[in-house]
Design a protein around this motif. Structure first.
Motif, PDB file in Angstrom:
ATOM      1  N   ARG A   1       0.839  -1.199   0.000  1.00 22.29           N
ATOM      2  CA  ARG A   1       0.000   0.000   0.000  1.00 22.29           C
ATOM      3  C   ARG A   1       0.874   1.249   0.000  1.00 22.29           C
ATOM      4  NH1 ARG A   1      -2.855  -0.103   5.139  1.00 22.29           N
ATOM      5  NH2 ARG A   1      -3.901   1.758   4.329  1.00 22.29           N
ATOM      6  N   ILE A   2       0.867   1.963  -1.106  1.00 22.19           N
ATOM      7  CA  ILE A   2       1.683   3.170  -1.194  1.00 22.19           C
ATOM      8  C   ILE A   2       1.239   4.211  -0.178  1.00 22.19           C
ATOM      9  CG2 ILE A   2       2.171   5.160  -2.694  1.00 22.19           C
ATOM     10  CD1 ILE A   2       2.473   3.199  -5.001  1.00 22.19           C
ATOM     11  N   GLU A   3      -0.049   4.252   0.115  1.00 24.51           N
ATOM     12  CA  GLU A   3      -0.542   5.227   1.092  1.00 24.51           C
ATOM     13  C   GLU A   3      -0.019   4.965   2.498  1.00 24.51           C
ATOM     14  OE1 GLU A   3      -3.942   2.177   0.448  1.00 24.51           O
ATOM     15  OE2 GLU A   3      -2.365   3.178  -0.749  1.00 24.51           O
ATOM     16  N   SER A   4       0.560   3.788   2.728  1.00 23.62           N
ATOM     17  CA  SER A   4       1.130   3.462   4.041  1.00 23.62           C
ATOM     18  C   SER A   4       2.604   3.823   4.152  1.00 23.62           C
ATOM     19  CB  SER A   4       0.960   1.964   4.338  1.00 23.62           C
ATOM     20  OG  SER A   4      -0.406   1.632   4.453  1.00 23.62           O
ATOM     21  N   LEU A   5       3.204   4.179   3.023  1.00 29.41           N
ATOM     22  CA  LEU A   5       4.633   4.485   3.041  1.00 29.41           C
ATOM     23  C   LEU A   5       4.907   5.829   3.703  1.00 29.41           C
ATOM     24  CD1 LEU A   5       5.690   3.372  -0.560  1.00 29.41           C
ATOM     25  CD2 LEU A   5       6.097   2.167   1.589  1.00 29.41           C
ATOM     26  N   PHE A   6       5.880   5.865   4.574  1.00 31.12           N
ATOM     27  CA  PHE A   6       6.439   7.083   5.169  1.00 31.12           C
ATOM     28  C   PHE A   6       5.444   7.863   6.039  1.00 31.12           C
ATOM     29  CE2 PHE A   6       7.529   7.226   0.443  1.00 31.12           C
ATOM     30  CZ  PHE A   6       8.418   6.171   0.523  1.00 31.12           C
ATOM     31  N   THR A   7       4.307   7.270   6.390  1.00 28.54           N
ATOM     32  CA  THR A   7       3.280   8.039   7.107  1.00 28.54           C
ATOM     33  C   THR A   7       3.712   8.426   8.519  1.00 28.54           C
ATOM     34  OG1 THR A   7       2.211   5.970   7.769  1.00 28.54           O
ATOM     35  CG2 THR A   7       1.349   7.076   5.805  1.00 28.54           C
ATOM     36  N   GLY A   8       4.581   7.627   9.123  1.00 24.94           N
ATOM     37  CA  GLY A   8       5.022   7.960  10.473  1.00 24.94           C
ATOM     38  C   GLY A   8       6.391   8.603  10.533  1.00 24.94           C
ATOM     39  N   LEU A   9       6.949   8.901   9.365  1.00 29.16           N
ATOM     40  CA  LEU A   9       8.333   9.366   9.328  1.00 29.16           C
ATOM     41  C   LEU A   9       8.511  10.719  10.004  1.00 29.16           C
ATOM     42  CD1 LEU A   9      11.144   8.597   8.324  1.00 29.16           C
ATOM     43  CD2 LEU A   9      10.623   9.775   6.177  1.00 29.16           C
ATOM     44  N   THR A  10       7.626  11.654   9.722  1.00 27.66           N
ATOM     45  CA  THR A  10       7.749  12.992  10.312  1.00 27.66           C
ATOM     46  C   THR A  10       7.683  12.936  11.830  1.00 27.66           C
ATOM     47  OG1 THR A  10       6.757  13.995   8.359  1.00 27.66           O
ATOM     48  CG2 THR A  10       6.780  15.320  10.365  1.00 27.66           C
ATOM     49  N   ASN A  11       6.724  12.182  12.348  1.00 29.04           N
ATOM     50  CA  ASN A  11       6.589  12.061  13.805  1.00 29.04           C
ATOM     51  C   ASN A  11       7.783  11.355  14.421  1.00 29.04           C
ATOM     52  OD1 ASN A  11       4.109  13.359  13.843  1.00 29.04           O
ATOM     53  ND2 ASN A  11       2.934  11.462  13.701  1.00 29.04           N
ATOM     54  N   LEU A  12       8.317  10.367  13.712  1.00 23.76           N
ATOM     55  CA  LEU A  12       9.506   9.663  14.206  1.00 23.76           C
ATOM     56  C   LEU A  12      10.670  10.630  14.352  1.00 23.76           C
ATOM     57  CD1 LEU A  12      11.045   6.997  14.847  1.00 23.76           C
ATOM     58  CD2 LEU A  12      11.557   6.870  12.402  1.00 23.76           C
ATOM     59  N   VAL A  13      10.873  11.464  13.345  1.00 25.92           N
ATOM     60  CA  VAL A  13      11.977  12.421  13.394  1.00 25.92           C
ATOM     61  C   VAL A  13      11.738  13.454  14.486  1.00 25.92           C
ATOM     62  CG1 VAL A  13      13.247  14.169  12.091  1.00 25.92           C
ATOM     63  CG2 VAL A  13      12.507  12.067  10.959  1.00 25.92           C
ATOM     64  N   GLU A  14      10.501  13.880  14.641  1.00 25.44           N
ATOM     65  CA  GLU A  14      10.185  14.858  15.690  1.00 25.44           C
ATOM     66  C   GLU A  14      10.395  14.282  17.077  1.00 25.44           C
ATOM     67  OE1 GLU A  14       6.201  16.164  15.023  1.00 25.44           O
ATOM     68  OE2 GLU A  14       6.765  17.573  13.424  1.00 25.44           O
ATOM     69  N   SER A  15      10.048  13.027  17.250  1.00 26.40           N
ATOM     70  CA  SER A  15      10.145  12.418  18.583  1.00 26.40           C
ATOM     71  C   SER A  15      11.557  11.958  18.917  1.00 26.40           C
ATOM     72  CB  SER A  15       9.175  11.235  18.702  1.00 26.40           C
ATOM     73  OG  SER A  15       9.514  10.205  17.794  1.00 26.40           O
ATOM     74  N   GLU A  16      12.357  11.634  17.885  1.00 31.44           N
ATOM     75  CA  GLU A  16      13.720  11.143  18.121  1.00 31.44           C
ATOM     76  C   GLU A  16      14.728  11.810  17.189  1.00 31.44           C
ATOM     77  OE1 GLU A  16      14.440   7.060  18.826  1.00 31.44           O
ATOM     78  OE2 GLU A  16      12.345   6.601  19.217  1.00 31.44           O
ATOM     79  N   PRO A  17      14.847  13.129  17.261  1.00 32.81           N
ATOM     80  CA  PRO A  17      15.791  13.800  16.354  1.00 32.81           C
ATOM     81  C   PRO A  17      17.242  13.378  16.592  1.00 32.81           C
ATOM     82  CG  PRO A  17      15.017  15.312  18.045  1.00 32.81           C
ATOM     83  CD  PRO A  17      14.170  14.078  18.146  1.00 32.81           C
ATOM     84  N   ASP A  18      17.586  13.032  17.837  1.00 30.86           N
ATOM     85  CA  ASP A  18      18.965  12.633  18.119  1.00 30.86           C
ATOM     86  C   ASP A  18      19.333  11.345  17.389  1.00 30.86           C
ATOM     87  OD1 ASP A  18      19.339  14.823  19.695  1.00 30.86           O
ATOM     88  OD2 ASP A  18      19.215  13.760  21.598  1.00 30.86           O
ATOM     89  N   THR A  19      18.366  10.451  17.223  1.00 27.53           N
ATOM     90  CA  THR A  19      18.640   9.203  16.508  1.00 27.53           C
ATOM     91  C   THR A  19      19.049   9.489  15.078  1.00 27.53           C
ATOM     92  OG1 THR A  19      17.058   7.986  17.887  1.00 27.53           O
ATOM     93  CG2 THR A  19      17.635   7.003  15.772  1.00 27.53           C
ATOM     94  N   GLN A  20      18.345  10.409  14.444  1.00 27.89           N
ATOM     95  CA  GLN A  20      18.675  10.758  13.062  1.00 27.89           C
ATOM     96  C   GLN A  20      19.996  11.533  12.998  1.00 27.89           C
ATOM     97  OE1 GLN A  20      16.597   9.177  11.123  1.00 27.89           O
ATOM     98  NE2 GLN A  20      15.457   8.703  12.984  1.00 27.89           N
ATOM     99  N   ALA A  21      20.195  12.463  13.920  1.00 29.97           N
ATOM    100  CA  ALA A  21      21.429  13.247  13.941  1.00 29.97           C
ATOM    101  C   ALA A  21      22.641  12.338  14.158  1.00 29.97           C
ATOM    102  CB  ALA A  21      21.360  14.315  15.026  1.00 29.97           C
ATOM    103  N   PHE A  22      22.493  11.342  15.005  1.00 35.58           N
ATOM    104  CA  PHE A  22      23.552  10.359  15.242  1.00 35.58           C
ATOM    105  C   PHE A  22      23.967   9.694  13.931  1.00 35.58           C
ATOM    106  CE2 PHE A  22      24.209   5.741  15.774  1.00 35.58           C
ATOM    107  CZ  PHE A  22      25.404   5.726  16.474  1.00 35.58           C
ATOM    108  N   GLN A  23      22.987   9.285  13.137  1.00 37.52           N
ATOM    109  CA  GLN A  23      23.298   8.611  11.880  1.00 37.52           C
ATOM    110  C   GLN A  23      24.003   9.554  10.908  1.00 37.52           C
ATOM    111  OE1 GLN A  23      19.662   6.780  10.510  1.00 37.52           O
ATOM    112  NE2 GLN A  23      19.506   5.464  12.304  1.00 37.52           N
ATOM    113  N   TYR A  24      23.572  10.796  10.853  1.00 35.84           N
ATOM    114  CA  TYR A  24      24.236  11.748   9.968  1.00 35.84           C
ATOM    115  C   TYR A  24      25.665  12.040  10.440  1.00 35.84           C
ATOM    116  CZ  TYR A  24      19.858  12.548   7.522  1.00 35.84           C
ATOM    117  OH  TYR A  24      18.725  12.380   6.768  1.00 35.84           O
ATOM    118  N   GLU A  25      25.889  12.047  11.730  1.00 33.94           N
ATOM    119  CA  GLU A  25      27.247  12.233  12.245  1.00 33.94           C
ATOM    120  C   GLU A  25      28.161  11.099  11.784  1.00 33.94           C
ATOM    121  OE1 GLU A  25      28.851  14.567  13.896  1.00 33.94           O
ATOM    122  OE2 GLU A  25      27.160  15.938  14.156  1.00 33.94           O
TER     123      GLU A  25
END
Length: 202
Positions: free
Chosen positions: A89-113
């Motif tokens: 289901r394409i409509e299910s793709l990435f639907t929680g991504l924004t909230n995930l980044v908002e709730s755990e920005p350090d997790t994403q920043a860690f990966q970019y580091e």
């Protein structure tokens, strides 16, 4: 032991105890806030509120700590690619991504580091390759389930997601991430419909 060896020895079915999980989360916060070069047993211990001997006991080497922190961050991030894995289901793709980044920005920043450090330190590249492979393989499976397959498309879609997440954590884009993701879903849906139509014409 090299970083590559530490990554290779990590269990494919990872289970984190409460204390170990707290140390991994602390390691991620240290790297996200201060950069990878500040990742020390003492810094992690201070962030977690424990003695640095406990960090040494659990991980043994800085390389092992870093490899496990990467796996821990992936376990928390990769599921954000779809809220209905394997459904097609394409409509299910990435639907929680924004909230995930908002709730755990350090997790994403860690990966970019990790990614940025790999430019300066070639020994980091196996971890970065593992990071990207984990996302791409999951994304390719989701796209294939929707009738959209291919390395080039997977690379393109992941590059879009990667850029949107980076811009979100850096707060450098006035366009809401959700709006851009909706546009991406619409593009993918159009591609799927055309592929089905073309297949039907044959």
């Amino acid at each position: 032991m090299t970083i590559e060896e530490s990554a290779a020895q990590s269990s494919p079915t990872r289970a984190y105890g409460t204390g170990r999980e707290a140390l991994l989360a602390a390691a991620i916060r240290v790297v996200a806030k201060r950069g990878l070069r500040h990742l020390t047993y003492r810094a992690v211990a201070e962030e977690a509120g424990v003695t640095h001997g406990l960090v040494t006991y659990h991980f043994g080497t800085r390389e092992a700590l870093l490899a496990e922190a990467l796996h821990y961050s992936l376990d928390r991030s990769v599921p954000g690619l779809s809220d209905a894995p394997g459904s097609g289901r394409i409509e299910s793709l990435f639907t929680g991504l924004t909230n995930l980044v908002e709730s755990e920005p350090d997790t994403q920043a860690f990966q970019y580091e990790l990614i940025l450090e790999s430019r300066r330190n070639p020994t980091m590249r196996p971890l970065v390759r593992e990071l990207y492979d984990a996302y791409r393989s999951t994304l390719r499976a989701e796209l294939a389930a929707a009738g959209l397959d291919g390395d080039a498309l997977t690379h393109l879609v992941f590059a879009a997601l990667d850029g949107l997440v980076f811009q979100q954590i850096c707060a450098v884009n006035d366009v809401p991430t959700d709006s851009a993701l909706e546009q991406l879903r619409q593009i993918l849906a159009t591609m799927r419909d055309r592929a089905r139509q073309s297949s039907g014409d044959d």
